[in-house]
Design an enzyme around this catalytic site. Structure first.
Site, PDB file in Angstrom:
ATOM      1  N   ARG A 225     -59.040  67.016 -63.985  1.00  0.00           N
ATOM      2  CA  ARG A 225     -59.197  65.885 -63.076  1.00  0.00           C
ATOM      3  C   ARG A 225     -60.319  64.991 -63.628  1.00  0.00           C
ATOM      4  O   ARG A 225     -61.313  65.488 -64.162  1.00  0.00           O
ATOM      5  CB  ARG A 225     -59.574  66.351 -61.666  1.00  0.00           C
ATOM      6  CG  ARG A 225     -58.422  66.987 -60.885  1.00  0.00           C
ATOM      7  CD  ARG A 225     -57.345  65.984 -60.510  1.00  0.00           C
ATOM      8  NE  ARG A 225     -56.243  66.559 -59.734  1.00  0.00           N
ATOM      9  CZ  ARG A 225     -55.084  66.972 -60.252  1.00  0.00           C
ATOM     10  NH1 ARG A 225     -54.849  66.892 -61.555  1.00  0.00           N
ATOM     11  NH2 ARG A 225     -54.135  67.455 -59.469  1.00  0.00           N
ATOM     12  N   HIS A 273     -52.510  60.422 -67.240  1.00  0.00           N
ATOM     13  CA  HIS A 273     -52.225  61.573 -66.351  1.00  0.00           C
ATOM     14  C   HIS A 273     -50.780  62.042 -66.586  1.00  0.00           C
ATOM     15  O   HIS A 273     -49.993  62.166 -65.647  1.00  0.00           O
ATOM     16  CB  HIS A 273     -52.447  61.218 -64.877  1.00  0.00           C
ATOM     17  CG  HIS A 273     -52.664  62.450 -64.031  1.00  0.00           C
ATOM     18  ND1 HIS A 273     -53.517  62.504 -62.966  1.00  0.00           N
ATOM     19  CD2 HIS A 273     -52.103  63.691 -64.106  1.00  0.00           C
ATOM     20  CE1 HIS A 273     -53.485  63.706 -62.407  1.00  0.00           C
ATOM     21  NE2 HIS A 273     -52.628  64.449 -63.091  1.00  0.00           N
TER      22      HIS A 273
HETATM   23  P1  NAP Z   1     -55.669  77.982 -61.369  1.00  0.00           P
HETATM   24  O1  NAP Z   1     -54.598  78.905 -61.817  1.00  0.00           O
HETATM   25  O2  NAP Z   1     -56.060  77.998 -59.937  1.00  0.00           O
HETATM   26  O3  NAP Z   1     -56.937  78.301 -62.282  1.00  0.00           O
HETATM   27  C1  NAP Z   1     -58.189  77.775 -62.019  1.00  0.00           C
HETATM   28  C2  NAP Z   1     -59.217  78.416 -62.933  1.00  0.00           C
HETATM   29  O4  NAP Z   1     -60.473  77.760 -62.737  1.00  0.00           O
HETATM   30  C3  NAP Z   1     -59.445  79.897 -62.601  1.00  0.00           C
HETATM   31  O5  NAP Z   1     -59.694  80.634 -63.776  1.00  0.00           O
HETATM   32  C4  NAP Z   1     -60.705  79.855 -61.749  1.00  0.00           C
HETATM   33  O6  NAP Z   1     -61.492  81.027 -61.770  1.00  0.00           O
HETATM   34  C5  NAP Z   1     -61.466  78.727 -62.422  1.00  0.00           C
HETATM   35  N1  NAP Z   1     -62.473  78.171 -61.530  1.00  0.00           N
HETATM   36  C6  NAP Z   1     -62.313  77.577 -60.335  1.00  0.00           C
HETATM   37  N2  NAP Z   1     -63.499  77.235 -59.805  1.00  0.00           N
HETATM   38  C7  NAP Z   1     -64.435  77.637 -60.690  1.00  0.00           C
HETATM   39  C8  NAP Z   1     -65.857  77.612 -60.701  1.00  0.00           C
HETATM   40  N3  NAP Z   1     -66.556  77.088 -59.687  1.00  0.00           N
HETATM   41  N4  NAP Z   1     -66.493  78.145 -61.769  1.00  0.00           N
HETATM   42  C9  NAP Z   1     -65.794  78.702 -62.786  1.00  0.00           C
HETATM   43  N5  NAP Z   1     -64.448  78.770 -62.833  1.00  0.00           N
HETATM   44  C10 NAP Z   1     -63.783  78.253 -61.792  1.00  0.00           C
HETATM   45  O7  NAP Z   1     -55.313  76.470 -61.720  1.00  0.00           O
HETATM   46  P2  NAP Z   1     -54.277  75.938 -62.826  1.00  0.00           P
HETATM   47  O8  NAP Z   1     -52.899  76.095 -62.354  1.00  0.00           O
HETATM   48  O9  NAP Z   1     -54.646  76.546 -64.123  1.00  0.00           O
HETATM   49  O10 NAP Z   1     -54.618  74.373 -62.817  1.00  0.00           O
HETATM   50  C11 NAP Z   1     -55.919  73.905 -63.085  1.00  0.00           C
HETATM   51  C12 NAP Z   1     -56.017  72.424 -62.777  1.00  0.00           C
HETATM   52  O11 NAP Z   1     -55.335  71.655 -63.752  1.00  0.00           O
HETATM   53  C13 NAP Z   1     -55.354  71.985 -61.466  1.00  0.00           C
HETATM   54  O12 NAP Z   1     -56.190  72.256 -60.352  1.00  0.00           O
HETATM   55  C14 NAP Z   1     -55.156  70.493 -61.685  1.00  0.00           C
HETATM   56  O13 NAP Z   1     -56.279  69.785 -61.218  1.00  0.00           O
HETATM   57  C15 NAP Z   1     -55.080  70.363 -63.203  1.00  0.00           C
HETATM   58  N6  NAP Z   1     -53.745  69.919 -63.651  1.00  0.00           N
HETATM   59  C16 NAP Z   1     -53.641  68.756 -64.347  1.00  0.00           C
HETATM   60  C17 NAP Z   1     -52.409  68.338 -64.795  1.00  0.00           C
HETATM   61  C18 NAP Z   1     -52.257  67.085 -65.612  1.00  0.00           C
HETATM   62  O14 NAP Z   1     -51.152  66.619 -65.839  1.00  0.00           O
HETATM   63  N7  NAP Z   1     -53.321  66.511 -66.115  1.00  0.00           N
HETATM   64  C19 NAP Z   1     -51.263  69.083 -64.522  1.00  0.00           C
HETATM   65  C20 NAP Z   1     -51.401  70.261 -63.805  1.00  0.00           C
HETATM   66  C21 NAP Z   1     -52.656  70.680 -63.378  1.00  0.00           C
HETATM   67  P3  NAP Z   1     -60.898  82.435 -61.232  1.00  0.00           P
HETATM   68  O15 NAP Z   1     -59.952  82.905 -62.335  1.00  0.00           O
HETATM   69  O16 NAP Z   1     -62.109  83.283 -61.118  1.00  0.00           O
HETATM   70  O17 NAP Z   1     -60.190  82.138 -59.946  1.00  0.00           O
HETATM   71  C1  GLV Z   2     -51.044  67.346 -61.879  1.00  0.00           C
HETATM   72  O1  GLV Z   2     -52.023  66.723 -62.079  1.00  0.00           O
HETATM   73  C2  GLV Z   2     -51.004  68.556 -61.113  1.00  0.00           C
HETATM   74  O2  GLV Z   2     -52.014  68.904 -60.499  1.00  0.00           O
HETATM   75  O3  GLV Z   2     -49.934  69.204 -61.115  1.00  0.00           O
END
Ligand code: NAP
Ligand code: GLV
Length: 310
Positions: A225, A273
Site C-alpha cells: 500500500r 496498482h
Molecule cells: P497476509 O497473508 O495477511 O500477510 C501479512 C503479513 O504481514 C504476515 O506475515 C503478517 O505477520 C505480517 N504483518 C502484519 N502486520 C505486521 C506487523 N505489525 N509487523 C510485522 N509483520 C506484520 O497478507 P497478504 O495476502 O500477503 O497481502 C499483503 C498485502 O498486500 C495486502 O494487505 C494488500 O495491502 C497488498 N496487496 C497489494 C496488491 C497489489 O496489487 N499491489 C495485491 C494484493 C495485495 P504474521 O505472519 O505474524 O501474521
Molecule cells: C489489491 O491491492 C488487493 O489488496 O488485493
C-alpha cells in the site's frame, strides 16, 4: 435474500456473471440499486464502498473484500459492529504478485536502470557482473504473498529474509519479527520488498529511519500500500544515494497526482496498482463459498482479525 455487489461500474457485470457461474441461484443486486435493504445478506465490495452505507442493511451477515487488503474496510467508521469481514486469498493474485516482485528484483539486480540510461546515451559499457548469492533480499510481510515471493526468489538462488508480526518458520527463509527483528533485517537487506497489510502499526514504516538502516545503495520495492512509504523520505534517500532505485505499484493517494516527483524520477519505476489484479472468475468460488457459509452460520474462509487489523 440477496448479495450486494459494489465495485467499479466497468467491472460490475463481469463480477456478477462470475458469481452466477458458480451459483446461478444467487440474487445479486448491483450497487447503488440495492432494493429493499432488509433483503441484503452479504456485501461483496471493493475500495470505494463507504462502510457507513453498509449500516443500512439490518440483515447483513457478511462483508467480503474483492481483494487481499482490507485497510479500506477497516478505516473509520469501519464495518457495522458484529459483522465479520472476509478477505481474498487467491492463487492468481498470489501468482501475479510473485511475478511483479521477480520482475523488479531482477530489474534492479541486473542493473537494468543503468543499462537503460546507457542505451539512451548510446554508451557501450559493461558493468560489473551481479552475484545472485550475494544479493540479500528482505521481505516485509511473510503472509500469503510474501511467502510465495520468498519461495520464487529462493528458487533463483537469492538469500531471502522475511519479517512478520509473530515468529515464523518458512523453509529456506531467515525469519525476523518485532521491532528489533526489523532493524536487524533492514541492515542486511540489499533489496527491501514490502508486502505488508496497511495497519496502524505498518503505516509509514518505510521512513527515513528504516531507509537509513539499509546498506547504502539498496533498492526498495513496494507492492503493498502507498501509505507504507513516506514519500518525502524515499525521495531524499534516492537523492542522497542511500537508495539506488525504487519500484512502486501503490501510492497514497491513488491515482498519484500528476505533479508528484515519482512520475519523472529516473530511479523510480511505477505501475498503477496493477501488480496483482483480482480476476473475478478465479475469486468467485471462494466468495460464493463464504456467502454459503454465512447462510449456514459458519465462520467465513480468510476471516479478518480486527484486533490485528488484517
Ligand atoms: P497476509 O497473508 O495477511 O500477510 C501479512 C503479513 O504481514 C504476515 O506475515 C503478517 O505477520 C505480517 N504483518 C502484519 N502486520 C505486521 C506487523 N505489525 N509487523 C510485522 N509483520 C506484520 O497478507 P497478504 O495476502 O500477503 O497481502 C499483503 C498485502 O498486500 C495486502 O494487505 C494488500 O495491502 C497488498 N496487496 C497489494 C496488491 C497489489 O496489487 N499491489 C495485491 C494484493 C495485495 P504474521 O505472519 O505474524 O501474521
Ligand atoms: C489489491 O491491492 C488487493 O489488496 O488485493
Amino acid at each position: 435474500m440477496a448479495v450486494l455487489l459494489s465495485t467499479k461500474a466497468a467491472t460490475m457485470a463481469m463480477w456478477r456473471d462470475a458469481l452466477l457461474a458458480v451459483d446461478p441461484t444467487l440474487e445479486i443486486r448491483l450497487f447503488p440499486d440495492a432494493g429493499d435493504p432488509a433483503g441484503i445478506e452479504a456485501a461483496v465490495v471493493w475500495t470505494a464502498h463507504d462502510m457507513a452505507e453498509l449500516r443500512r442493511y439490518p440483515n447483513l451477515r457478511l462483508i467480503v473484500s474483492m481483494g487481499a487488503g482490507v485497510d479500506h474496510l477497516l478505516r473509520p467508521p469501519g464495518p457495522p459492529p458484529g459483522i465479520p469481514v472476509a478477505r481474498l486469498v487467491d492463487r492468481m493474485l498470489t501468482t501475479q504478485m510473485g511475478e511483479w516482485v521477480l520482475l523488479n528484483v531482477l530489474r534492479f539486480h541486473r542493473q537494468d536502470l543503468d543499462y537503460r540510461a546507457q542505451q539512451r546515451d548510446r554508451v557501450w559499457l559493461e558493468l560489473p557482473a551481479p552475484v545472485t548469492a550475494e544479493r540479500r533480499i528482505g521481505i516485509l510481510g511473510l503472509g500469503e504473498l510474501g511467502t510465495h515471493a520468498a519461495g520464487l526468489l529462493r528458487g533463483l538462488g537469492f538469500p531471502v529474509m522475511g519479517w512478520s508480526r509473530r515468529p515464523k518458520d518458512v523453509p529456506g527463509v531467515q525469519g525476523f519479527h518485532g521491532p528489533d527483528g526489523l532493524a536487524a533485517m533492514a541492515a542486511r537487506s540489499d533489496m527491501l520488498v514490502c508486502l505488508l497489510p496497511l495497519t496502524p502499526e505498518t503505516r509509514g514504516i518505510v521512513d527515513a529511519k528504516l531507509l537509513g538502516l539499509l546498506p547504502r545503495g539498496a533498492f526498495v520495492i513496494n507492492g503493498a500500500r502507498g501509505a507504507h512509504v513516506v514519500d518525502a523520505d524515499l525521495l531524499a534517500a534516492l537523492e542522497g544515494g542511500q537508495v539506488a532505485g525504487a519500484a512502486l505499484d501503490v501510492f497514497d493517494p491513488e491515482p498519484l497526482p500528476a505533479a508528484h516527483p515519482f512520475w519523472a524520477h529516473l530511479r523510480v519505476v511505477m505501475t498503477p496498482h496493477a501488480a496483482s489484479i483480482t480476476i473475478p472468475a478465479s475469486a468467485a468460488p471462494q466468495l460464493v463459498e463464504n456467502i454459503h457459509r454465512a447462510r449456514r452460520g459458519d465462520a467465513p474462509l480468510n476471516l479478518v482479525d480486527f484486533g490485528a487489523g488484517y
